[in-house]
Design a protein around this motif. Structure first.
Motif, mmCIF file in Angstrom:
data_model
loop_
_atom_site.group_PDB
_atom_site.id
_atom_site.type_symbol
_atom_site.label_atom_id
_atom_site.label_comp_id
_atom_site.label_asym_id
_atom_site.label_seq_id
_atom_site.Cartn_x
_atom_site.Cartn_y
_atom_site.Cartn_z
ATOM 1 N N LEU A 297 0.734 -1.262 -0.001
ATOM 2 C CA LEU A 297 -0.038 -0.012 0.144
ATOM 3 C C LEU A 297 0.953 1.315 0.118
ATOM 4 O O LEU A 297 0.396 2.283 -0.564
ATOM 5 C CB LEU A 297 -0.725 -0.037 1.421
ATOM 6 C CG LEU A 297 -2.056 -0.839 1.382
ATOM 7 C CD1 LEU A 297 -2.855 -0.734 2.653
ATOM 8 C CD2 LEU A 297 -3.013 -0.623 0.105
ATOM 9 N N HIS B 88 -10.782 -3.112 -3.969
ATOM 10 C CA HIS B 88 -9.609 -2.564 -2.891
ATOM 11 C C HIS B 88 -10.235 -3.097 -1.470
ATOM 12 O O HIS B 88 -11.134 -2.385 -0.903
ATOM 13 C CB HIS B 88 -9.513 -1.197 -3.024
ATOM 14 C CG HIS B 88 -8.645 -0.422 -2.047
ATOM 15 N ND1 HIS B 88 -7.448 -0.980 -1.880
ATOM 16 C CD2 HIS B 88 -8.764 0.681 -1.415
ATOM 17 C CE1 HIS B 88 -6.783 -0.038 -0.953
ATOM 18 N NE2 HIS B 88 -7.654 0.905 -0.609
ATOM 19 N N PHE C 223 -6.087 -2.640 3.937
ATOM 20 C CA PHE C 223 -6.111 -1.501 5.003
ATOM 21 C C PHE C 223 -5.081 -1.885 6.210
ATOM 22 O O PHE C 223 -5.236 -3.003 6.672
ATOM 23 C CB PHE C 223 -7.654 -1.183 5.529
ATOM 24 C CG PHE C 223 -7.704 -0.056 6.391
ATOM 25 C CD1 PHE C 223 -8.083 1.115 5.541
ATOM 26 C CD2 PHE C 223 -7.605 0.209 7.684
ATOM 27 C CE1 PHE C 223 -8.045 2.478 6.205
ATOM 28 C CE2 PHE C 223 -7.725 1.387 8.273
ATOM 29 C CZ PHE C 223 -7.739 2.638 7.524
ATOM 30 N N ASN D 20 -3.665 6.280 8.520
ATOM 31 C CA ASN D 20 -4.041 4.891 7.737
ATOM 32 C C ASN D 20 -5.107 5.344 6.920
ATOM 33 O O ASN D 20 -5.122 4.902 5.661
ATOM 34 C CB ASN D 20 -4.270 3.629 8.561
ATOM 35 C CG ASN D 20 -3.262 3.315 9.285
ATOM 36 O OD1 ASN D 20 -1.866 3.723 8.990
ATOM 37 N ND2 ASN D 20 -3.294 2.669 10.563
ATOM 38 N N CYS D 21 -6.009 6.100 7.313
ATOM 39 C CA CYS D 21 -7.168 6.571 6.458
ATOM 40 C C CYS D 21 -6.589 7.396 5.175
ATOM 41 O O CYS D 21 -7.152 7.215 4.172
ATOM 42 C CB CYS D 21 -8.218 7.367 7.375
ATOM 43 S SG CYS D 21 -9.018 6.290 8.217
ATOM 44 N N ASP E 118 -5.155 5.556 2.808
ATOM 45 C CA ASP E 118 -6.357 4.665 1.887
ATOM 46 C C ASP E 118 -6.614 5.566 0.775
ATOM 47 O O ASP E 118 -6.957 5.146 -0.209
ATOM 48 C CB ASP E 118 -7.318 4.147 2.830
ATOM 49 C CG ASP E 118 -8.339 3.066 2.196
ATOM 50 O OD1 ASP E 118 -7.561 2.422 1.672
ATOM 51 O OD2 ASP E 118 -9.400 3.240 2.127
ATOM 52 N N ARG E 119 -6.492 6.835 1.304
ATOM 53 C CA ARG E 119 -7.171 7.663 0.260
ATOM 54 C C ARG E 119 -6.119 7.779 -1.140
ATOM 55 O O ARG E 119 -6.424 7.578 -2.087
ATOM 56 C CB ARG E 119 -7.029 9.295 0.798
ATOM 57 C CG ARG E 119 -7.498 10.152 -0.069
ATOM 58 C CD ARG E 119 -7.025 11.752 0.342
ATOM 59 N NE ARG E 119 -7.631 12.139 1.556
ATOM 60 C CZ ARG E 119 -8.845 12.890 2.007
ATOM 61 N NH1 ARG E 119 -9.391 13.376 0.707
ATOM 62 N NH2 ARG E 119 -9.197 13.218 3.080
ATOM 63 N N ILE F 258 -14.388 0.014 -4.105
ATOM 64 C CA ILE F 258 -13.622 0.386 -2.883
ATOM 65 C C ILE F 258 -14.479 0.172 -1.402
ATOM 66 O O ILE F 258 -15.709 -0.351 -1.805
ATOM 67 C CB ILE F 258 -13.071 1.828 -2.965
ATOM 68 C CG1 ILE F 258 -14.399 2.824 -2.978
ATOM 69 C CG2 ILE F 258 -12.201 2.181 -4.114
ATOM 70 C CD1 ILE F 258 -13.998 4.057 -2.718
ATOM 71 N N SER G 83 -15.547 1.070 2.525
ATOM 72 C CA SER G 83 -15.943 1.821 3.496
ATOM 73 C C SER G 83 -16.762 1.125 4.591
ATOM 74 O O SER G 83 -16.866 0.067 4.663
ATOM 75 C CB SER G 83 -16.772 3.132 2.913
ATOM 76 O OG SER G 83 -17.086 4.181 4.032
ATOM 77 N N ARG H 56 -12.272 7.757 8.325
ATOM 78 C CA ARG H 56 -12.414 6.956 7.377
ATOM 79 C C ARG H 56 -13.168 7.417 6.110
ATOM 80 O O ARG H 56 -13.268 6.847 5.231
ATOM 81 C CB ARG H 56 -12.988 5.648 7.857
ATOM 82 C CG ARG H 56 -13.140 4.497 6.837
ATOM 83 C CD ARG H 56 -11.682 3.707 6.590
ATOM 84 N NE ARG H 56 -11.702 3.165 5.483
ATOM 85 C CZ ARG H 56 -11.455 1.903 5.370
ATOM 86 N NH1 ARG H 56 -11.518 1.092 6.490
ATOM 87 N NH2 ARG H 56 -11.371 0.895 4.567
ATOM 88 N N SER I 150 -11.791 7.443 2.603
ATOM 89 C CA SER I 150 -11.903 6.406 1.535
ATOM 90 C C SER I 150 -12.909 7.013 0.608
ATOM 91 O O SER I 150 -12.894 6.774 -0.576
ATOM 92 C CB SER I 150 -12.270 5.114 2.150
ATOM 93 O OG SER I 150 -11.405 4.652 3.219
#
Ligand SMILES: NC(=O)c1ccc[n+]([C@@H]2O[C@H](COP(=O)([O-])OP(=O)(O)OC[C@H]3O[C@@H](n4cnc5c(N)ncnc54)[C@H](OP(=O)(O)O)[C@@H]3O)[C@@H](O)[C@H]2O)c1
Length: 297
Positions: free
Chosen positions: A52, A70, A73, A83-84, A87-88, A107, A109, A135, A138
């Protein structure tokens, strides 16, 4: 289709891999480890080495596939905001490789993103871009890549369970084991939604096959299970008492989970069931928690 699956070695990704292969798709599974590569080969998937953190590896994986799902995470909750944000960036990178094609990107969520107002069931129609949960990054990334012409849809998840893992309830069980009591907040009537991992995997497959740009799906089998009921079944499994604690005491008792445990998070899947003709079949959350083997310490 040849589908690039991030998180292919994870709890949900493993079930998606099996579901996709069973339905005639090829899976190109992202992994960063030898153990992950071995597991993917054993499952009948192709191995794609990447990370990632290495956005170029994500772009190359997406470029080699007809579609992308995807689910990877980093679940180190001590760095949840970072981490969020990662993810973006991952979604932006995957999207950049798909822009200008109709190749779908699915994706991941959480159902909490769709709550119209406190206590009202989250729905597929709603998304709060100002949600306090980081989150939201995402889904905001999904909106961003959709704006660049990517065929993107979102699968929102509740607590996903089998008899081994149950989303945030798994760390909750560890708190109960460590504290010697299985706690809920107040009267424990606040609810969490759930779905069996096999139903969730089928929903991802239907979403990627349908490739309906702009869709939001809720993989929700049970709208909301009261936290008191969850705490009581854990208490029986661990042979400890179930107790109520105040909202003020929750952060000290639950640690990082204290942010979540008292929340009322019901969610509906009415629209998803119609759009994808998806009917959950797996066991319910309480049945899985009852069937779980609670190891003695
Ligand atoms: N489980 C639930 O109840 C639930 C509820 C709501 C939302 N979700 C979301 O659903 C998705 C899947 O969850 P899960 O329960 O299946 O998670 P999981 O079991 O923790 O698996 C996470 C996956 O992400 C991969 N990953 C983590 N860091 C990575 C990195 N730096 N590079 C490449 N891969 C990396 C892991 O690979 P390794 O095998 O190499 O570690 C693993 O395949 C996540 O987005 C999660 O937040 C899950």
């Amino acid at each position: 289709m040849r589908i690039f699956l991030t998180g292919a070695t994870g709890f949900i990704g493993t079930a998606i891999t099996a579901e996709l292969i069973h339905h005639g798709h090829q899976v190109l599974g992202l992994t960063r480890s030898d153990a992950g590569a071995e597991a993917l080969l054993a499952a009948g998937a192709e191995v794609f080495r990447g990370d990632l953190q290495d956005l170029d590896s994500l772009r190359r994986g997406a470029a080699a596939a007809d579609a992308v799902i995807h689910t990877a995470f980093n679940h180190d909750f001590s760095q949840f905001v970072a981490n969020c944000e990662a993810d973006r960036q991952a979604i932006e990178a995957l999207g950049s490789a798909l822009a200008g094609s109709q190749r779908p990107l699915v994706i991941t969520s959480g159902t909490g993103m769709g709550a119209p107002a406190p206590g009202m069931p989250a729905s597929e129609e709603h998304f709060n871009p100002h949600h306090p949960n980081p989150r939201k990054a995402s889904e905001l990334a999904g909106v961003s890549v959709a704006g660049r012409g990517v065929n993107v849809s979102v699968v929102r998840l509740p607590q996903v369970h089998d008899t081994f893992k149950q989303g945030l309830i798994s760390p909750l069980i560890e708190v109960a084991r460590a504290k010697g009591v299985s706690a809920y907040v107040g009267d424990g009537q606040n609810r969490w939604p759930g779905a069996h991992v096999s139903d969730v995997a089928r929903l991802y497959r239907l979403a990627v096959e349908r490739a309906q740009a702009g869709s939001r799906y809720h993989a929700v089998a049970e709208t909301g299970i009261a936290m008191r009921q969850i705490a009581e079944v854990i208490a029986r499994g661990l042979h400890i008492p179930a107790v109520s604690i105040t909202a003020d005491a929750a952060p000290a008792h639950f640690g990082w989970l204290g942010d979540f445990v008292g929340r009322d998070l019901p969610a509906s899947a009415q629209r998803t069931q119609q759009l994808l003709d998806w009917q959950p079949r797996g066991p319910g959350l309480i049945a899985d928690l009852e069937a779980m083997h609670y190891r003695p310490d």
